[in-house]
Design an enzyme around this catalytic site. Structure first.
Site, PDB file in Angstrom:
ATOM      1  N   ARG A 100       0.797   3.783  -3.243  1.00 35.69           N
ATOM      2  CA  ARG A 100       0.182   5.096  -2.995  1.00 35.69           C
ATOM      3  C   ARG A 100       1.239   6.182  -2.763  1.00 35.69           C
ATOM      4  O   ARG A 100       1.139   7.278  -3.308  1.00 35.69           O
ATOM      5  CB  ARG A 100      -0.761   5.028  -1.788  1.00 35.69           C
ATOM      6  CG  ARG A 100      -1.874   4.003  -1.978  1.00 35.69           C
ATOM      7  CD  ARG A 100      -2.893   4.061  -0.854  1.00 35.69           C
ATOM      8  NE  ARG A 100      -3.662   2.813  -0.815  1.00 35.69           N
ATOM      9  CZ  ARG A 100      -4.913   2.710  -0.417  1.00 35.69           C
ATOM     10  NH1 ARG A 100      -5.569   3.776   0.002  1.00 35.69           N
ATOM     11  NH2 ARG A 100      -5.535   1.547  -0.401  1.00 35.69           N
ATOM     12  N   ASP A 113      -5.321  -9.904  -8.097  1.00 32.32           N
ATOM     13  CA  ASP A 113      -5.636  -9.001  -9.215  1.00 32.32           C
ATOM     14  C   ASP A 113      -4.440  -8.331  -9.886  1.00 32.32           C
ATOM     15  O   ASP A 113      -4.167  -8.523 -11.078  1.00 32.32           O
ATOM     16  CB  ASP A 113      -6.665  -7.940  -8.771  1.00 32.32           C
ATOM     17  CG  ASP A 113      -6.313  -7.237  -7.453  1.00 32.32           C
ATOM     18  OD1 ASP A 113      -5.280  -7.574  -6.838  1.00 32.32           O
ATOM     19  OD2 ASP A 113      -7.074  -6.334  -7.042  1.00 32.32           O
ATOM     20  N   THR A 123      -0.839   0.680 -10.243  1.00 34.07           N
ATOM     21  CA  THR A 123      -2.161   0.165  -9.864  1.00 34.07           C
ATOM     22  C   THR A 123      -2.932   1.139  -8.973  1.00 34.07           C
ATOM     23  O   THR A 123      -4.074   0.903  -8.629  1.00 34.07           O
ATOM     24  CB  THR A 123      -2.047  -1.236  -9.211  1.00 34.07           C
ATOM     25  OG1 THR A 123      -3.341  -1.818  -9.144  1.00 34.07           O
ATOM     26  CG2 THR A 123      -1.429  -1.159  -7.832  1.00 34.07           C
ATOM     27  N   GLU A 147     -12.040   0.807 -10.256  1.00 37.66           N
ATOM     28  CA  GLU A 147     -11.717  -0.115 -11.361  1.00 37.66           C
ATOM     29  C   GLU A 147     -12.597   0.060 -12.605  1.00 37.66           C
ATOM     30  O   GLU A 147     -12.095   0.006 -13.736  1.00 37.66           O
ATOM     31  CB  GLU A 147     -11.763  -1.571 -10.879  1.00 37.66           C
ATOM     32  CG  GLU A 147     -10.628  -1.943  -9.926  1.00 37.66           C
ATOM     33  CD  GLU A 147     -10.837  -1.428  -8.508  1.00 37.66           C
ATOM     34  OE1 GLU A 147     -11.988  -1.065  -8.170  1.00 37.66           O
ATOM     35  OE2 GLU A 147      -9.846  -1.366  -7.746  1.00 37.66           O
ATOM     36  N   GLU A 159       0.826  -1.211   0.000  1.00 39.87           N
ATOM     37  CA  GLU A 159       0.000   0.000   0.000  1.00 39.87           C
ATOM     38  C   GLU A 159       0.858   1.257   0.000  1.00 39.87           C
ATOM     39  O   GLU A 159       0.546   2.240  -0.677  1.00 39.87           O
ATOM     40  CB  GLU A 159      -0.945   0.024   1.219  1.00 39.87           C
ATOM     41  CG  GLU A 159      -1.944  -1.123   1.267  1.00 39.87           C
ATOM     42  CD  GLU A 159      -3.030  -1.039   0.199  1.00 39.87           C
ATOM     43  OE1 GLU A 159      -3.047  -0.064  -0.573  1.00 39.87           O
ATOM     44  OE2 GLU A 159      -3.858  -1.973   0.145  1.00 39.87           O
TER      45      GLU A 159
HETATM   46  C1  DMJ Z   1      -6.297   0.575  -4.892  1.00 41.35           C
HETATM   47  O1  DMJ Z   1      -5.500   0.761  -3.801  1.00 41.35           O
HETATM   48  C2  DMJ Z   1      -5.550  -0.073  -6.011  1.00 41.35           C
HETATM   49  O2  DMJ Z   1      -6.211   0.124  -7.203  1.00 41.35           O
HETATM   50  C3  DMJ Z   1      -5.355  -1.551  -5.789  1.00 41.35           C
HETATM   51  O3  DMJ Z   1      -4.747  -2.172  -6.870  1.00 41.35           O
HETATM   52  C4  DMJ Z   1      -6.679  -2.216  -5.532  1.00 41.35           C
HETATM   53  N1  DMJ Z   1      -7.401  -1.572  -4.495  1.00 41.35           N
HETATM   54  C5  DMJ Z   1      -7.529  -0.140  -4.501  1.00 41.35           C
HETATM   55  C6  DMJ Z   1      -8.709   0.394  -5.268  1.00 41.35           C
HETATM   56  O4  DMJ Z   1      -9.799  -0.381  -5.297  1.00 41.35           O
END
Ligand code: DMJ
Length: 579
Positions: free
Chosen positions: A210, A339, A563, A474, A206
């Site tokens: 981020r 994912d 992501t 998403e 995370e």
């Molecule tokens: C985000 O932190 C990122 O997109 C991650 O890959 C999946 N979860 C959240 C958003 O849903």
């Protein structure tokens, strides 16, 4: 009795009618009025007529002024309400942190999510996203400044890592949306307040996607070395996570002490987490010319590449940090815990200039694995969906998280991968959209189940525990990719509907947006009192890019999004690899 009728007088009587008993018939009243009118003198009649004409003209002349005044009054009332009732003055830094999971008493939903005027102009959709961002930012600024997440209903904040997560996640969004003032304020905070020399445990994945991703991307967009310095600082502090017997990193790092550990109950890490930090660490190596970051994450990819336990390229959800082997095998999903493994196979290949064939091979094999094992059609309408396999059994369960896949498939097809990837992308995009439109609020739940037996009444079922919406990105992320590659305006329309429903059901009048517990009841959405940082980092950014006129804004031929929606440059082909 009739009033005296004398020439030269105007006399109207509104008193009791006729001598007979009370007669309410319309016909009688019409006749009676007409009789009275006839009994008036010509002078009286023309006087009354002139007065009526005069009144009519006056009415016409004063109408705009009166309506303007009324409109002004109602605006004032609205402002008074939002200032005095819903927006108390609260200091930026609240004395006591409010712990997540222990919300203060929420206000009744009618006050919490009272529909606000939506936007200035339907036609200016990018501006509508800017307005949404400003509203979200206002809540963060007023009640959570410098903290991780806004709790918009209790007008407080929650801490996760204590690093200003929302502010960092939102930096490049502000830059892209052209919100200069907001960006400068945030930058001043980064310069003056952001320190990673703190005794806190952070989650490696995370904080990489981020914080490291957000800082690197902001550095690239702005060219400001402040962000690169901060990125180097957090990147180097995360490195102890890789000091494990297997080199598969631990999930948690104490960035102040330089120690790392797995979760208390296991020595496993999540597969998606250890394989979705590569774009960021590779970029950090390229910028610093220090190979240790890229080496560490490449080692993880190489090991995962060789592991047994995959199902046609699909990976299990856990990996052990001691043995380096998959654990809890038998469940295969494109949703939570797996994912972004698939997403980062493709995106690393693109980032590196499409030269690393092992990444491409693993990606192509995995997509074949999806088609063979996870793809099904629902009944009655034949929506294509991606389910899960659990110990050999197919389950028609699909997380909203899986809706990253249409966008990723489309990105692959755009980069020369098989055209049927694009066909699948458009089919899955339709399904993800249906996960929104088929709900009473027009917002998707976290998880859906598809009906597969013939004669089903509806395609999509939602379990009671799965009805929440966390403002996730998403679907709008995939809409952005699909629109960029097809130019089909229907994807913009779908995104617009979603934005309108976020505004209708999750916007909190005192500032911010909230996750909700129930997408199936427009009258009682049951707000959760939390605005995730990815709403600003991802959801609003993708919506803005979806509506932007400039199709080259953050071109997909020059940038690859991590992501968490932070764009990082695709390496120029002349670049020398650090390895
Ligand atoms: C985000 O932190 C990122 O997109 C991650 O890959 C999946 N979860 C959240 C958003 O849903």
């Amino acid at each position: 009795m009739h009033p005296p009728s004398r020439q030269g007088y105007v006399s109207l009587s509104l008193a009791g009618q006729g001598s007979g008993g009370y007669n309410n018939s319309k016909q009688w009243r019409r006749q009676s009025c007409w009789r009275k009118w006839k009994q008036l003198s010509r002078l009286q009649r023309s006087l009354i007529f002139s007065i009526l004409v005069l009144l009519f003209i006056c009415g016409l002349a004063t109408y705009p002024i009166v309506t303007e005044h009324l409109r002004g009054l109602s605006d004032e009332e609205q402002e008074t309400e939002s200032n005095s009732v819903l927006r108390p003055v609260v200091p930026h830094v609240l004395p006591e942190p409010v712990r997540l999971g222990h919300p203060a008493l929420p206000e009744p939903p009618s006050q919490v999510c009272k529909p606000l005027p939506l936007f200035s102009e339907e036609s200016d959709r990018p501006e509508a996203v800017r307005e949404a961002f400003r509203h979200a930012w206002k809540g963060y600024k007023d009640f959570a400044w410098g903290h991780d997440e806004l709790r918009p209903i209790s007008r407080s904040y929650g801490e996760w890592f204590g690093l200003g997560l929302t502010l960092i996640d939102a930096l490049d969004t502000m830059w892209i949306l052209g919100l200069k003032e907001e960006f400068e304020e945030a930058k001043a905070w980064v310069a003056a307040e952001l320190t990673f020399n703190k005794n806190v445990d952070v989650n490696l994945f995370e904080s990489t996607i981020r914080i490291l991703g957000g800082l690197l991307s902001t550095y690239h967009l702005t060219g400001d070395a402040l962000f690169l310095d901060k990125a180097k600082d957090i990147g180097s502090r995360l490195m102890p996570a890789f000091n494990t017997p297997s080199k598969i990193p631990y999930s948690d790092v104490n960035i102040g002490k330089g120690t790392a550990h797995p979760p208390r109950w296991t020595s496993d890490s999540t597969v998606a987490e250890v394989t979705s930090i590569q774009l960021e660490f590779r970029e950090l190596s390229r910028l610093t010319q220090e190979p240790q970051y890229e080496d560490a994450v490449a080692e993880v990819m190489n090991q995962v590449h060789k592991l047994d336990g995959k199902l046609d390229g699909l990976v299990p959800m856990f990996i052990n940090t001691n043995s380096g082997q998959f654990t809890h095998q038998g469940i295969y999903t494109l949703g939570a815990r797996a994912d972004s493994y698939y997403e980062y196979l493709l995106k690393q290949w693109i980032q590196g200039g499409k030269r690393e064939s092992q990444l491409l091979d693993d990606y192509l094999q995995a997509i074949e694995g999806v088609k063979k094992n996870l793809l099904q059609k629902s009944s009655p309408n034949g929506l294509t969906f991606v389910g899960e396999v659990s110990h050999g059994q197919f389950s028609p369960k699909m997380d909203h998280l899986v809706c990253f896949l249409p966008g990723t498939l489309a990105l692959g097809a755009h980069n020369g991968l098989p055209a049927d990837h694009m066909d699948l992308a458009t089919q899955l995009m339709e399904t993800c959209y249906q996960m929104y439109v088929q709900m009473e609020t027009g917002l998707s739940p976290e998880i859906v189940h598809f009906n597969m037996h013939e004669g089903s009444i509806r395609d999509i079922e939602v379990k009671l525990a799965d009805r929440h919406n966390l403002l996730r990105p998403e679907t709008v992320e995939s809409l952005f990719y699909l629109y960029r590659f097809t130019k089909d305006h229907k994807y913009q329309e779908w995104g617009w509907e979603i934005l309108k429903n976020f505004n209708k059901y999750t916007k909190v009048s005192s500032g911010g947006y909230t996750s909700i517990n129930n997408v199936r009841d427009p009258d009682y959405t049951s707000p959760q009192d939390k605005m995730e940082s990815f709403f600003l980092g991802e959801t609003l950014k993708y919506l803005y890019l979806l509506f932007a006129d400039d199709l080259d804004l953050i071109s997909l031929d020059r940038f690859v999004f991590n992501t968490e929606a932070h764009p990082l440059p695709i390496w120029p082909s002349t670049d020398t690899h650090t390895n």
